[in-house]
Design a protein around this motif. Structure first.
Motif, PDB file in Angstrom:
ATOM      1  N   GLU A 193      -9.412  13.536  -7.964  1.00  0.00           N
ATOM      2  CA  GLU A 193      -8.139  13.898  -7.362  1.00  0.00           C
ATOM      3  C   GLU A 193      -7.445  12.679  -6.758  1.00  0.00           C
ATOM      4  O   GLU A 193      -6.226  12.513  -6.904  1.00  0.00           O
ATOM      5  N   ALA A 194      -8.214  11.817  -6.095  1.00  0.00           N
ATOM      6  CA  ALA A 194      -7.621  10.614  -5.505  1.00  0.00           C
ATOM      7  C   ALA A 194      -6.985   9.742  -6.583  1.00  0.00           C
ATOM      8  O   ALA A 194      -5.895   9.186  -6.393  1.00  0.00           O
ATOM      9  N   ALA A 195      -7.648   9.632  -7.737  1.00  0.00           N
ATOM     10  CA  ALA A 195      -7.101   8.835  -8.838  1.00  0.00           C
ATOM     11  C   ALA A 195      -5.813   9.461  -9.372  1.00  0.00           C
ATOM     12  O   ALA A 195      -4.844   8.751  -9.681  1.00  0.00           O
ATOM     13  N   VAL A 196      -5.788  10.795  -9.477  1.00  0.00           N
ATOM     14  CA  VAL A 196      -4.569  11.480  -9.919  1.00  0.00           C
ATOM     15  C   VAL A 196      -3.432  11.236  -8.931  1.00  0.00           C
ATOM     16  O   VAL A 196      -2.302  10.927  -9.319  1.00  0.00           O
ATOM     17  N   LEU A 197      -3.722  11.365  -7.633  1.00  0.00           N
ATOM     18  CA  LEU A 197      -2.693  11.167  -6.614  1.00  0.00           C
ATOM     19  C   LEU A 197      -2.138   9.749  -6.657  1.00  0.00           C
ATOM     20  O   LEU A 197      -0.921   9.541  -6.531  1.00  0.00           O
ATOM     21  N   ARG A 198      -3.009   8.782  -6.834  1.00  0.00           N
ATOM     22  CA  ARG A 198      -2.539   7.396  -6.886  1.00  0.00           C
ATOM     23  C   ARG A 198      -1.680   7.157  -8.122  1.00  0.00           C
ATOM     24  O   ARG A 198      -0.688   6.421  -8.060  1.00  0.00           O
ATOM     25  N   TRP A 199      -2.043   7.779  -9.235  1.00  0.00           N
ATOM     26  CA  TRP A 199      -1.248   7.623 -10.466  1.00  0.00           C
ATOM     27  C   TRP A 199       0.125   8.285 -10.317  1.00  0.00           C
ATOM     28  O   TRP A 199       1.119   7.792 -10.834  1.00  0.00           O
ATOM     29  N   LEU A 200       0.165   9.393  -9.598  1.00  0.00           N
ATOM     30  CA  LEU A 200       1.416  10.135  -9.428  1.00  0.00           C
ATOM     31  C   LEU A 200       2.345   9.523  -8.382  1.00  0.00           C
ATOM     32  O   LEU A 200       3.536   9.850  -8.360  1.00  0.00           O
ATOM     33  N   ALA A 201       1.817   8.677  -7.521  1.00  0.00           N
ATOM     34  CA  ALA A 201       2.637   8.100  -6.449  1.00  0.00           C
ATOM     35  C   ALA A 201       3.852   7.402  -7.041  1.00  0.00           C
ATOM     36  O   ALA A 201       3.736   6.577  -7.952  1.00  0.00           O
ATOM     37  N   GLY A 202       5.036   7.770  -6.543  1.00  0.00           N
ATOM     38  CA  GLY A 202       6.276   7.224  -7.055  1.00  0.00           C
ATOM     39  C   GLY A 202       6.886   8.029  -8.190  1.00  0.00           C
ATOM     40  O   GLY A 202       8.043   7.803  -8.563  1.00  0.00           O
ATOM     41  N   LYS A 203       6.117   8.968  -8.751  1.00  0.00           N
ATOM     42  CA  LYS A 203       6.624   9.841  -9.813  1.00  0.00           C
ATOM     43  C   LYS A 203       7.089  11.174  -9.238  1.00  0.00           C
ATOM     44  O   LYS A 203       8.155  11.677  -9.584  1.00  0.00           O
ATOM     45  N   VAL A 204       6.269  11.778  -8.381  1.00  0.00           N
ATOM     46  CA  VAL A 204       6.619  12.975  -7.618  1.00  0.00           C
ATOM     47  C   VAL A 204       6.041  12.796  -6.223  1.00  0.00           C
ATOM     48  O   VAL A 204       5.250  11.888  -5.981  1.00  0.00           O
ATOM     49  N   PRO A 213       0.492  13.540  -1.512  1.00  0.00           N
ATOM     50  CA  PRO A 213      -0.072  12.897  -0.321  1.00  0.00           C
ATOM     51  C   PRO A 213      -0.500  11.458  -0.601  1.00  0.00           C
ATOM     52  O   PRO A 213      -0.941  11.123  -1.701  1.00  0.00           O
ATOM     53  N   GLU A 214      -0.367  10.632   0.423  1.00  0.00           N
ATOM     54  CA  GLU A 214      -0.859   9.259   0.332  1.00  0.00           C
ATOM     55  C   GLU A 214      -2.371   9.264   0.522  1.00  0.00           C
ATOM     56  O   GLU A 214      -2.887   9.824   1.491  1.00  0.00           O
ATOM     57  N   VAL A 215      -3.075   8.631  -0.405  1.00  0.00           N
ATOM     58  CA  VAL A 215      -4.525   8.480  -0.271  1.00  0.00           C
ATOM     59  C   VAL A 215      -4.789   7.286   0.646  1.00  0.00           C
ATOM     60  O   VAL A 215      -4.408   6.157   0.341  1.00  0.00           O
ATOM     61  N   VAL A 216      -5.450   7.556   1.758  1.00  0.00           N
ATOM     62  CA  VAL A 216      -5.702   6.512   2.759  1.00  0.00           C
ATOM     63  C   VAL A 216      -7.057   5.859   2.533  1.00  0.00           C
ATOM     64  O   VAL A 216      -7.207   4.644   2.669  1.00  0.00           O
ATOM     65  N   LEU A 217      -8.052   6.666   2.143  1.00  0.00           N
ATOM     66  CA  LEU A 217      -9.418   6.158   2.070  1.00  0.00           C
ATOM     67  C   LEU A 217     -10.238   7.062   1.161  1.00  0.00           C
ATOM     68  O   LEU A 217     -10.059   8.290   1.169  1.00  0.00           O
ATOM     69  N   THR A 218     -11.117   6.469   0.356  1.00  0.00           N
ATOM     70  CA  THR A 218     -12.093   7.233  -0.415  1.00  0.00           C
ATOM     71  C   THR A 218     -13.463   6.614  -0.223  1.00  0.00           C
ATOM     72  O   THR A 218     -13.590   5.421   0.094  1.00  0.00           O
ATOM     73  N   ALA A 219     -14.495   7.423  -0.447  1.00  0.00           N
ATOM     74  CA  ALA A 219     -15.863   6.932  -0.337  1.00  0.00           C
ATOM     75  C   ALA A 219     -16.785   7.871  -1.103  1.00  0.00           C
ATOM     76  O   ALA A 219     -16.405   8.998  -1.452  1.00  0.00           O
ATOM     77  N   GLN A 220     -17.995   7.403  -1.342  1.00  0.00           N
ATOM     78  CA  GLN A 220     -18.972   8.189  -2.085  1.00  0.00           C
ATOM     79  C   GLN A 220     -20.365   7.824  -1.600  1.00  0.00           C
ATOM     80  O   GLN A 220     -20.645   6.659  -1.298  1.00  0.00           O
ATOM     81  N   ASP A 221     -21.245   8.821  -1.499  1.00  0.00           N
ATOM     82  CA  ASP A 221     -22.649   8.564  -1.210  1.00  0.00           C
ATOM     83  C   ASP A 221     -23.495   9.600  -1.954  1.00  0.00           C
ATOM     84  O   ASP A 221     -22.978  10.346  -2.796  1.00  0.00           O
ATOM     85  N   ALA A 222     -24.779   9.670  -1.661  1.00  0.00           N
ATOM     86  CA  ALA A 222     -25.668  10.576  -2.390  1.00  0.00           C
ATOM     87  C   ALA A 222     -25.306  12.037  -2.175  1.00  0.00           C
ATOM     88  O   ALA A 222     -25.610  12.893  -3.017  1.00  0.00           O
ATOM     89  N   GLN A 223     -24.663  12.333  -1.050  1.00  0.00           N
ATOM     90  CA  GLN A 223     -24.312  13.723  -0.751  1.00  0.00           C
ATOM     91  C   GLN A 223     -23.037  14.176  -1.468  1.00  0.00           C
ATOM     92  O   GLN A 223     -22.899  15.349  -1.799  1.00  0.00           O
ATOM     93  N   GLY A 224     -22.111  13.258  -1.679  1.00  0.00           N
ATOM     94  CA  GLY A 224     -20.873  13.692  -2.304  1.00  0.00           C
ATOM     95  C   GLY A 224     -19.781  12.646  -2.251  1.00  0.00           C
ATOM     96  O   GLY A 224     -20.044  11.450  -2.084  1.00  0.00           O
ATOM     97  N   GLU A 225     -18.545  13.135  -2.387  1.00  0.00           N
ATOM     98  CA  GLU A 225     -17.367  12.281  -2.433  1.00  0.00           C
ATOM     99  C   GLU A 225     -16.420  12.662  -1.304  1.00  0.00           C
ATOM    100  O   GLU A 225     -16.367  13.833  -0.894  1.00  0.00           O
TER     101      GLU A 225
END
Length: 251
Positions: free
Chosen positions: A55-66, A69-81
């Protein structure tokens, strides 16, 4: 919680958002005067459209098109995203349901006018059926499914087989993937903002139409839903609408 996410939240109170039926958890929190959202998806959903990194990748690709929300931060670990976004302005379209047909039409135009020539996100029926097979095999389908509207389909396996047998030829556009009245925000000047875009990508144009039609049918009335279809200026594709409603049943 991932360290960088915890550092950004910095002890703020997390308020659980109960809207939606996905396995993701959403919490809102304030940092100073500004409202943010933390969305998390369990690790097992990494290869699905529930993935918040997708979803974060989709939002970043869409930024400026429609407006998204602005993606501020993403992270990943063994539990999830994990993903932190800024809140968007306005109110959910659900609070403007009297204006819904016109606002939905505007939302659909904005989505389907996005150029998909370089869109890297596959949300086609074939991809979604592979995803559904994975969820079925892992015991992760929506437990509240109701197949009573579909005569002859009694089990999730019946539905999956039926979907494979009825998969339509697709006219690909950019699709939100879950274009309902809780995922579109409307400002006082009728500017639209789109949230919850994990399923965004290249898909048939009737996917979003099917969801809008169902939303209007259930939240307003059949006549309003029919008028929305008639105003599209193209012949109804009832079989495609039915396919996409059936596909959504187990998600």
């Amino acid at each position: 919680m991932h360290l960088t996410i915890a550092q950004f939240i910095n002890g703020a109170v997390l308020q659980r958002d109960e809207v939606g039926e996905s396995p993701c958890e959403v919490h809102s929190f304030y940092r100073g005067e500004e409202l943010y959202f933390l969305k998390t998806s369990p690790a097992i959903y990494q290869a699905t459209t529930y993935s918040v990194l997708r979803e974060a990748a989709v939002l970043r690709w869409l930024a400026g098109k429609v407006n998204v929300p602005e993606v501020v931060l993403t992270a990943q670990d063994a539990q999830g995203e994990y993903m932190i976004t800024r809140a968007v302005p306005g109110v959910p379209l659900a609070e403007r349901i009297g204006d819904a047909p016109a606002l939905f039409a505007q939302a659909l135009r904005q989505m389907q006018s996005i150029d998909i020539a370089d869109c890297p996100f596959d949300s086609s029926a074939a991809m979604r059926l592979r995803e559904l097979e994975f969820l079925l095999n892992e015991g992760l389908i929506d437990e509240d499914y109701d197949l009573s509207d579909w005569p002859g389909l009694h089990t999730p396996q019946d539905l999956l087989a039926h979907l494979h047998a009825t998969m339509p030829d697709e006219d690909l556009v950019f699709s939100h993937g879950d274009l309902g009245d809780s995922n579109i925000f409307v400002t006082d000047t009728d500017e639209l903002y789109f949230i919850d875009l994990g399923r965004g990508g290249k898909a048939d144009r009737w996917l979003d139409i099917a969801f809008i039609h169902r939303n209007l049918r259930e939240e307003v009335n059949d006549a309003t839903a029919a008028r929305f279809l008639a105003a599209l200026g193209q012949p109804d594709a009832a079989a495609k609408r039915r396919f996409f409603e059936q596909l959504d049943e187990l998600f």
